[in-house]
Motif scaffolding. Structure first.
Motif, mmCIF file in Angstrom:
data_model
loop_
_atom_site.group_PDB
_atom_site.id
_atom_site.type_symbol
_atom_site.label_atom_id
_atom_site.label_comp_id
_atom_site.label_asym_id
_atom_site.label_seq_id
_atom_site.Cartn_x
_atom_site.Cartn_y
_atom_site.Cartn_z
ATOM 1 N N ARG A 7 0.830 -1.213 0.000
ATOM 2 C CA ARG A 7 0.000 0.000 0.000
ATOM 3 C C ARG A 7 0.862 1.260 0.000
ATOM 4 O O ARG A 7 0.594 2.209 -0.728
ATOM 5 C CB ARG A 7 -0.927 0.022 1.207
ATOM 6 C CG ARG A 7 -2.060 -0.959 1.119
ATOM 7 C CD ARG A 7 -2.865 -0.968 2.396
ATOM 8 N NE ARG A 7 -3.987 -1.879 2.282
ATOM 9 C CZ ARG A 7 -4.632 -2.376 3.317
ATOM 10 N NH1 ARG A 7 -4.285 -2.028 4.553
ATOM 11 N NH2 ARG A 7 -5.640 -3.193 3.129
ATOM 12 N N ALA A 8 1.882 1.268 0.831
ATOM 13 C CA ALA A 8 2.760 2.440 0.924
ATOM 14 C C ALA A 8 3.493 2.669 -0.402
ATOM 15 O O ALA A 8 3.556 3.801 -0.900
ATOM 16 C CB ALA A 8 3.765 2.267 2.064
ATOM 17 N N ARG A 9 4.006 1.607 -0.974
ATOM 18 C CA ARG A 9 4.737 1.744 -2.246
ATOM 19 C C ARG A 9 3.788 2.143 -3.368
ATOM 20 O O ARG A 9 4.134 2.936 -4.243
ATOM 21 C CB ARG A 9 5.457 0.426 -2.586
ATOM 22 C CG ARG A 9 6.398 0.551 -3.734
ATOM 23 C CD ARG A 9 7.524 1.538 -3.430
ATOM 24 N NE ARG A 9 8.368 1.685 -4.607
ATOM 25 C CZ ARG A 9 8.950 2.820 -4.956
ATOM 26 N NH1 ARG A 9 8.815 3.901 -4.211
ATOM 27 N NH2 ARG A 9 9.679 2.882 -6.040
ATOM 28 N N PHE A 10 2.570 1.597 -3.367
ATOM 29 C CA PHE A 10 1.558 1.953 -4.362
ATOM 30 C C PHE A 10 1.335 3.457 -4.338
ATOM 31 O O PHE A 10 1.330 4.113 -5.386
ATOM 32 C CB PHE A 10 0.253 1.209 -4.061
ATOM 33 C CG PHE A 10 -0.873 1.544 -4.997
ATOM 34 C CD1 PHE A 10 -1.076 0.778 -6.141
ATOM 35 C CD2 PHE A 10 -1.712 2.622 -4.752
ATOM 36 C CE1 PHE A 10 -2.113 1.093 -7.018
ATOM 37 C CE2 PHE A 10 -2.747 2.936 -5.621
ATOM 38 C CZ PHE A 10 -2.943 2.172 -6.750
ATOM 39 N N LYS A 11 1.122 4.026 -3.145
ATOM 40 C CA LYS A 11 0.874 5.471 -3.018
ATOM 41 C C LYS A 11 2.057 6.272 -3.544
ATOM 42 O O LYS A 11 1.874 7.300 -4.204
ATOM 43 C CB LYS A 11 0.556 5.846 -1.563
ATOM 44 C CG LYS A 11 -0.740 5.263 -1.062
ATOM 45 C CD LYS A 11 -1.946 5.804 -1.808
ATOM 46 C CE LYS A 11 -3.233 5.272 -1.223
ATOM 47 N NZ LYS A 11 -4.405 5.582 -2.028
ATOM 48 N N GLU A 12 3.279 5.816 -3.250
ATOM 49 C CA GLU A 12 4.471 6.515 -3.752
ATOM 50 C C GLU A 12 4.500 6.507 -5.279
ATOM 51 O O GLU A 12 4.750 7.530 -5.919
ATOM 52 C CB GLU A 12 5.748 5.851 -3.218
ATOM 53 C CG GLU A 12 5.984 6.041 -1.751
ATOM 54 C CD GLU A 12 7.136 5.187 -1.238
ATOM 55 O OE1 GLU A 12 7.936 4.675 -2.059
ATOM 56 O OE2 GLU A 12 7.235 5.022 -0.005
ATOM 57 N N LEU A 13 4.243 5.347 -5.868
ATOM 58 C CA LEU A 13 4.285 5.233 -7.329
ATOM 59 C C LEU A 13 3.130 5.978 -7.982
ATOM 60 O O LEU A 13 3.266 6.528 -9.072
ATOM 61 C CB LEU A 13 4.267 3.763 -7.742
ATOM 62 C CG LEU A 13 5.484 2.949 -7.309
ATOM 63 C CD1 LEU A 13 5.330 1.490 -7.744
ATOM 64 C CD2 LEU A 13 6.774 3.541 -7.859
ATOM 65 N N GLN A 14 1.981 6.034 -7.302
ATOM 66 C CA GLN A 14 0.815 6.742 -7.806
ATOM 67 C C GLN A 14 1.128 8.239 -7.954
ATOM 68 O O GLN A 14 0.639 8.887 -8.871
ATOM 69 C CB GLN A 14 -0.339 6.522 -6.835
ATOM 70 C CG GLN A 14 -1.675 6.995 -7.297
ATOM 71 C CD GLN A 14 -2.766 6.691 -6.269
ATOM 72 O OE1 GLN A 14 -2.498 6.484 -5.085
ATOM 73 N NE2 GLN A 14 -3.987 6.666 -6.723
ATOM 74 N N GLU A 15 1.953 8.765 -7.081
ATOM 75 C CA GLU A 15 2.290 10.190 -7.095
ATOM 76 C C GLU A 15 3.531 10.499 -7.922
ATOM 77 O O GLU A 15 3.863 11.671 -8.119
ATOM 78 C CB GLU A 15 2.472 10.667 -5.655
ATOM 79 C CG GLU A 15 1.171 10.590 -4.863
ATOM 80 C CD GLU A 15 1.373 10.833 -3.379
ATOM 81 O OE1 GLU A 15 2.493 11.189 -2.957
ATOM 82 O OE2 GLU A 15 0.393 10.660 -2.632
ATOM 83 N N ARG A 16 4.209 9.495 -8.417
ATOM 84 C CA ARG A 16 5.443 9.695 -9.176
ATOM 85 C C ARG A 16 5.150 10.339 -10.520
ATOM 86 O O ARG A 16 4.218 9.958 -11.215
ATOM 87 C CB ARG A 16 6.158 8.358 -9.382
ATOM 88 C CG ARG A 16 7.465 8.514 -10.162
ATOM 89 C CD ARG A 16 8.141 7.212 -10.425
ATOM 90 N NE ARG A 16 8.798 6.748 -9.205
ATOM 91 C CZ ARG A 16 9.463 5.617 -9.132
ATOM 92 N NH1 ARG A 16 9.559 4.828 -10.172
ATOM 93 N NH2 ARG A 16 10.035 5.260 -8.005
#
Length: 169
Positions: A7-16
């Motif tokens: 979930r944390a990595r998903f959010k990071e990649l979503q904002e990249r």
């Protein structure tokens, strides 16, 4: 990778802003929970992960807003905005609309949108209560891809004139 890391990595990649590695998205996908079609009914605002897939940027050109799952057998895959900013189901681009089924993908049964007029499947997994990760799969795509990766977030109540408002505008 456990679900919290995913979930944390998903959010990071979503904002990249830049390119996202599909292998990393596959690792996130593997850690997420499957969903049932009945659990994802409603309106969703969409976005994509830029992985270098040929579809990257194409939905933005159509002014794609997201997807609406009114009922299991009433799914609208391409909710777009017309010139006046109104939402409508772009049935021309989608070659019809769709329905939701439970389909096995990568060894797991999960909610999948099956397009009516083309051999395309959108598989979904739950990131959290308001976010889904999607992988678009199509006839002829090898098991290893390339796949189109996207996400859906529960839409706030959005006023519009029905499922086909502004069509043809």
């Amino acid at each position: 990778m456990d679900v919290l890391e995913a979930r944390a990595r998903f959010k990071e990649l979503q904002e990249r802003d830049g390119q996202v590695d599909p292998c990393e998205l596959d690792q996130i996908w593997a850690a997420l929970a499957t969903v049932r079609p009945e659990d994802i009914l409603g309106e969703w605002k969409g976005g994509e992960f830029r992985t270098g897939h040929p579809l990257n940027g194409m939905l933005a050109k159509a002014d794609w807003y997201g997807k609406t799952f009114a009922a299991v057998h009433d799914a609208k895959p391409l909710i777009c905005r017309n010139a006046a900013g109104e939402l409508y189901s772009n049935r021309e681009l989608g070659k019809g609309e769709a329905s939701l089924w439970t389909v096995e993908f990568r060894g797991e049964a999960t909610a999948t949108m099956v397009y009516d007029g083309q051999p395309v499947l959108d598989h979904f997994k739950r990131v959290d209560d308001t976010t889904l990760m999607g992988i678009m799969n199509a006839k002829g795509t090898p098991a290893e891809g390339p796949f189109y990766y996207f996400f859906l977030e529960r839409a706030p109540e959005t006023p519009h004139e029905g499922p086909h408002a502004g069509e043809g505008s």
